[in-house]
Design an enzyme around this catalytic site. Structure first.
Site, PDB file in Angstrom:
ATOM      1  N   GLY A 500      47.909  49.465  45.728  1.00  0.00           N
ATOM      2  CA  GLY A 500      47.279  49.790  44.448  1.00  0.00           C
ATOM      3  C   GLY A 500      46.362  50.968  44.614  1.00  0.00           C
ATOM      4  N   GLY A 501      45.625  51.296  43.567  1.00  0.00           N
ATOM      5  CA  GLY A 501      44.715  52.423  43.598  1.00  0.00           C
ATOM      6  C   GLY A 501      43.656  52.267  44.671  1.00  0.00           C
ATOM      7  CG  PHE A 502      42.970  48.329  45.802  1.00  0.00           C
ATOM      8  CD1 PHE A 502      43.519  47.916  46.995  1.00  0.00           C
ATOM      9  CD2 PHE A 502      43.530  47.894  44.616  1.00  0.00           C
ATOM     10  CE1 PHE A 502      44.615  47.074  46.998  1.00  0.00           C
ATOM     11  CE2 PHE A 502      44.604  47.052  44.625  1.00  0.00           C
ATOM     12  CZ  PHE A 502      45.158  46.642  45.809  1.00  0.00           C
ATOM     13  CG  ASP A 615      40.932  44.466  35.939  1.00  0.00           C
ATOM     14  OD1 ASP A 615      41.618  44.688  34.918  1.00  0.00           O
ATOM     15  OD2 ASP A 615      41.127  45.029  37.027  1.00  0.00           O
TER      16      ASP A 615
END
Ligand SMILES: *[C@@H]1O[C@H](CO)[C@@H](O)[C@H](O)[C@H]1NC(C)=O
Ligand SMILES: *[C@@H]1O[C@H](CO)[C@@H](O)[C@H](O)[C@H]1NC(C)=O
Ligand SMILES: *[C@@H]1O[C@H](CO)[C@@H](O)[C@H](O)[C@H]1NC(C)=O
Ligand SMILES: *[C@@H]1O[C@H](CO)[C@@H](O)[C@H](O)[C@H]1NC(C)=O
Ligand SMILES: *[C@@H]1O[C@H](CO)[C@@H](O)[C@H](O)[C@H]1NC(C)=O
Ligand SMILES: *[C@@H]1O[C@H](CO)[C@@H](O)[C@H](O)[C@H]1NC(C)=O
Ligand SMILES: *[C@@H]1O[C@H](CO)[C@@H](O)[C@H](O)[C@H]1NC(C)=O
Ligand SMILES: *[C@@H]1O[C@H](CO)[C@@H](O)[C@H](O)[C@H]1NC(C)=O
Ligand SMILES: *[C@@H]1O[C@H](CO)[C@@H](O)[C@H](O)[C@H]1NC(C)=O
Ligand SMILES: *[C@@H]1O[C@H](CO)[C@@H](O)[C@H](O)[C@H]1NC(C)=O
Length: 824
Positions: A500-502, A615
């Site tokens: 993911g973005g993380f 979220d």
């Protein structure tokens, strides 16, 4: 000397003065280096000299000259500078002999490209000048950028030190050192925070230029500025630009004064302005013109306003107020008074402000109430400069220096970025991975690992520094980095179960054979350090069957690793669509909804402070080997409004498609925002399709819009996931639709609490009947064949507050006005 000669002499000297004044600032110290380049490069009227090893640089032996054929888009016409770079593989020092003590600009030009095995965009390094930290452990983002620092040089050499972070390298495309005219930088300025009106010295502080803006929607290029400054058009910083009007009249600027002030700002900056929309017809117009800048909270900023009245015909006609972040800078500012009644005289004003908590700096000008017929307000130019801390840093706050690691606080946090991030983060957390081979590393000798850990200087150093990061969490949670390397076979790509973005999520096996999920944040990921910290704090605070458990974390060596219990069946999202996993049955889906609702209900009510998840989405609901649901990913969580008064100014975060429209418009965060997102998840569960599916016809792109439409028409069956055809009993479906509808109410007050949602979901499960029920694993309530729900004690236990709030609400209930959740 005859009088004629005198006249001639005066004429010649005034011409000379004119020339010097308009074009001729000649800096005594002027170093221009095109790093890594074998040839001299001209930019405008200046030559950046070739980078030879002896040119001021006392560098490391491991330097590399890199080259690219890419040319970045650059406003300053300096793209030739970016074609080469010097890569520095170790700490490196540039020394510049200084002739004139005092203020100098250091401009660093960066453009990351790929050269051989070096991807410059992965470079992470720090730069300091004298005893000032310019930036620390910094990643240069995509695209070209110039960073400008103003330093008061007090010794005969200016020393710039580049230090790569561990296992990384540094680079630089071009370098510029320039002595500045004395009049440019103030020695002190008025502060508007408390005590307001006091003056603060900046003579020993370093300044970083955050923004340099020309109002009037016109960019001024370096070749039109005696100090080669780029003044960016204000358009991109303007809020509500329907209130603003751009004006331009260079001839209105008093050229005598402008020439004297040319080093402060060129006349063309003063000759354009942005003013309050002409209010001729409506004298009661009441508005401010506001520009918004992204800043790092905690620092002080020097703000320089450039004014020049190019709109008035006579003096004493223009009065206005000036604000920074709603604090008054000047009331009834009267330019003609400040400039001895000379209309069109340039004027500038410096102010210092401290920015707390928020990462925005608003500058506004607005009408005053002094009796002028048509209210107006004007601004011609603006510079925002960050002031170094008392410990000499422009990047790390003094209060953060104690901490072992740091993340650059999001510099550009805005709605757009928040949503963009959310889209990236929405990439599923886990990909179900069933047939992974057992790794051999499980029996690596325990004591050997401990020993490595203790003897590795690097590790020890970081672990000592980092010890203070999470004072509130239990030390037992902290894992040595080597233990994690061991568990994940040195972060083997074959063990990646999610990206993911993380960063990446790995499956790992600890020494005691516990399976774990290891989330390793990239240090420069947008999710960042603050979210890492939040997540650990939240998870260590809560233990609940329906919240994914924290096993540990690791913050050594600037790592951001979180270890969770392993969830065999991955995300709920994966079981609903876009995968070839077997479809879940309706009772299974209801159980999953009930489980996650219970987790959220616990978050909202389980402690004195309500926790808002922020979220909630199907990708953040994980399933264990028995399909029991657990809520995950607390990186964005926040305590509820009654505790945290700052909730209103929080940047909007969350995932696109799940965001509460009320939160989007009013930025007011309550538990009801989670309820909204949960309603969206319920629709996903029912329809088995993504929240946003751009491949579908327009009316179906948004799941919420499409489903609510069918719901309104009482045609819920139409939207049910085809895999569920014939499974759902009409009563259960009707109940489910009602709950989802309530959750998605446009107004938070109209939405039920998570407790009510839970209770009603239990009803929906009851209405479905128990015969198809999967193994409840003791998670759900025992389902007895009781028709009268109210007498079921175990169900009633969950009806918090308004028991049966939703029961009996018919389909004809007026639907709350739906605000489109698509934020534009
Ligand atoms: C670059 O310019 C400097 C002076 O400006 C000159 O001394 C030097 O020879 C030039 N180098 C090249 C490679 O042209
Ligand atoms: C940019 O530089 C080139 C060559 O140096 C010049 O021809 C061109 O006019 C410049 N453009 C601007 C906008 O100054
Ligand atoms: C930067 O560029 C690289 C390569 O073009 C790309 O993969 C990456 O997503 C970009 N990052 C950002 C933040 O735009
Ligand atoms: C630079 O620092 C010296 C002493 O620290 C001070 O006297 C001088 O005024 C400063 N110069 C500027 C331009 O701030
Ligand atoms: C900016 O500089 C260029 C070239 O130096 C010149 O042609 C142009 O007229 C200048 N623009 C203004 C607004 O002075
Ligand atoms: C510009 O300012 C001058 C001097 O104040 C004035 O005479 C002229 O009319 C103005 N031009 C415009 C277009 O407003
Ligand atoms: C410009 O300012 C000077 C004073 O610095 C003044 O003498 C002169 O009259 C002004 N010019 C105009 C056109 O106002
Ligand atoms: C800046 O202005 C915007 C729009 O008026 C507002 O929403 C925001 O709260 C302001 N920020 C600060 C720090 O005043
Ligand atoms: C302009 O902004 C200030 C500070 O936020 C506020 O007090 C004032 O009422 C605003 N003026 C108008 C006309 O909106
Ligand atoms: C940096 O050095 C200068 C001169 O040596 C000194 O005046 C200044 O206080 C120092 N700053 C810090 C933050 O130590």
């Amino acid at each position: 000397m005859s009088s004629g000669n005198i006249r001639l002499f005066m004429w010649v000297s005034s011409i000379l003065c004119l020339i010097c004044g308009s074009y001729g600032f000649v800096p005594q110290d002027h170093y221009l280096i095109d790093c890594g380049s074998p040839i001299n490069t001209s930019v405008g009227d200046r030559v950046f000299v070739a980078d030879t090893s002896d040119s001021n640089a006392l560098s490391t032996p491991q330097e590399i000259f890199a080259k690219t054929t890419l040319k970045p888009v650059s406003l300053s016409n300096d793209s030739a500078l970016y074609e080469t770079a010097r890569i520095l593989n170790g700490p490196s020092i540039y020394t510049f002999p200084i002739k004139k003590l005092g203020r100098h600009w250091v401009r660093l030009y960066f453009f990351p490209f790929v050269f051989q095995s070096y991807d410059l965009s992965t470079a992470k390094f720090s730069v300091s000048a004298q005893n000032i930290t310019l930036f620390k452990d910094f990643h240069v983002g995509n695209g070209s950028q110039v960073k400008e620092y103003s330093l008061n040089v007090t010794s005969s050499n200016l020393v710039l030190t580049f230090t790569p972070s561990s296992k990384s390298f540094a680079f630089i495309n071009a370098l510029e050192v320039l002595s500045l005219p004395d009049e440019l930088t103030p020695e002190s300025a008025r502060t508007i925070n408390d005590p307001p009106g006091s003056y603060q010295s900046v003579s020993n502080k370093a300044l970083e230029t955050i923004a340099r803006v020309n109002m009037g929607d016109e960019t001024v290029f370096p070749q039109n500025d005696t100090l080669w400054r780029l003044w960016i058009s204000d358009d991109m910083y303007l809020l509500h630009n329907n209130l603003a009007e751009f004006v331009s009249n260079i001839t209105a600027v008093n050229s005598t004064i402008a020439r004297a002030m040319v080093n402060i700002a060129p006349a063309i900056v003063y000759g354009t302005a942005t003013k309050l929309m002409n209010s001729g017809e409506d004298p009661n117009i009441n508005a401010n013109v506001t520009w918004r800048f992204s800043v790092d909270p905690g620092f002080e900023y020097l703000v320089r306003f450039h004014f020049c009245d190019i709109v008035s015909i006579s003096p004493n006609n223009l009065f206005f107020n000036v604000y920074i972040n709603s604090m008054l800078v000047s009331r009834n500012l009267d330019l003609s008074h400040l400039t001895s009644n000379i209309i069109g005289a340039p004027y500038f004003m410096d102010v210092i402000t401290r920015v707390n908590d928020i990462s925005k700096l608003n500058v506004s000008v607005g009408p005053s109430n002094v009796g002028n017929p048509s209210p107006n307000a004007i601004l011609n130019g603006l510079e925002v400069m960050k002031i170094s801390t008392s410990k000499g840093s422009l990047d790390v706050l003094d209060s953060d220096l104690k901490k072992g690691s740091k993340m650059k606080v999001g510099v550009i946090v805005g709605l757009a970025v928040g949503i963009f991030t959310a889209v990236i983060v929405a990439i599923s957390l886990f990909v179900v991975c069933r047939r992974r081979r057992r790794r051999k590393y499980a029996h690596v000798n325990h004591s050997k690992a401990e020993e490595n850990f203790a003897t590795s200087g690097m590790v020890t150093k970081y672990s000592n520094n980092g010890a203070a990061i999470f004072s509130s969490s239990k030390t037992g949670y902290r894992f040595p980095f080597v233990a994690i390397q061991e568990a994940t076979d040195y972060f083997s790509e074959s063990l990646v179960v999610g990206v993911g973005g993380f960063g990446k999520v790995y499956k790992g096996i600890l020494r005691d054979e516990t399976k774990v999920a290891v989330k390793r944040g990239v240090s420069y990921s947008r999710q960042g350090f603050a979210e890492f910290q939040t997540e650990i704090e939240m998870l260590s605070m809560f233990r609940h069957r329906h919240l994914v458990s924290l096993i540990g974390y690791c913050d050594e060596q600037n790592e951001m690793i979180i270890i969770y219990e392993y969830m065999e069946n991955g995300t709920l999202k994966n079981h609903l669509y876009d995968s070839d996993l077997p479809s879940l049955s309706w009772p299974q889906r209801l159980e999953i909804c009930i489980g996650s609702a219970r987790g959220l209900h616990y978050l909202h009510t389980g402690s004195t402070k309500a926790i808002i998840h922020r979220d909630v989405k199907s990708a953040n609901i994980l399933l264990d080997e028995k399909f029991m649901a657990k809520v995950a990913d607390f990186g964005l969580s926040k305590t509820g409004p009654e505790i945290d008064k700052t909730h209103v100014s929080t940047a909007v975060k969350g995932s696109f498609g799940y965001l509460d429209p009320e939160y989007l418009t009013r930025q007011q965060l309550t538990e009801k925002s989670d309820v909204y997102s949960f309603g969206v998840v319920m629709l996903e569960v029912l329809c088995g399709r993504p929240v946003i599916d751009p491949s579908l016809p327009t009316e179906k792109v948004s799941l919420v819009e499409w489903a609510m439409n069918s719901l309104k028409r009482g045609k819920l069956e139409e939207i049910v996931d085809p895999c569920l055809a014939g499974q759902i009993k009409p009563d259960s479906l009707r109940k489910f639709g009602e709950i989802a509808d309530k959750c998605l109410a446009g107004c938070g007050m109209d939405r039920p609490s998570m407790g009510d949602v839970l209770w009603n979901l239990e009803c929906a499960l009851q209405l479905q009947g128990s015969e198809e029920k999967p193994d409840p694993q003791g998670q759900s309530l025992p389902v007895n064949h009781v028709n009268n729900l109210e007498t079921n004690a175990s169900i009633a236990q969950f009806s918090m507050g308004s028991v049966g709030d939703l029961a009996g609400i018919s389909m004809s209930t007026v639907f709350a006005q739906m605000v489109k959740e698509d934020p534009r």
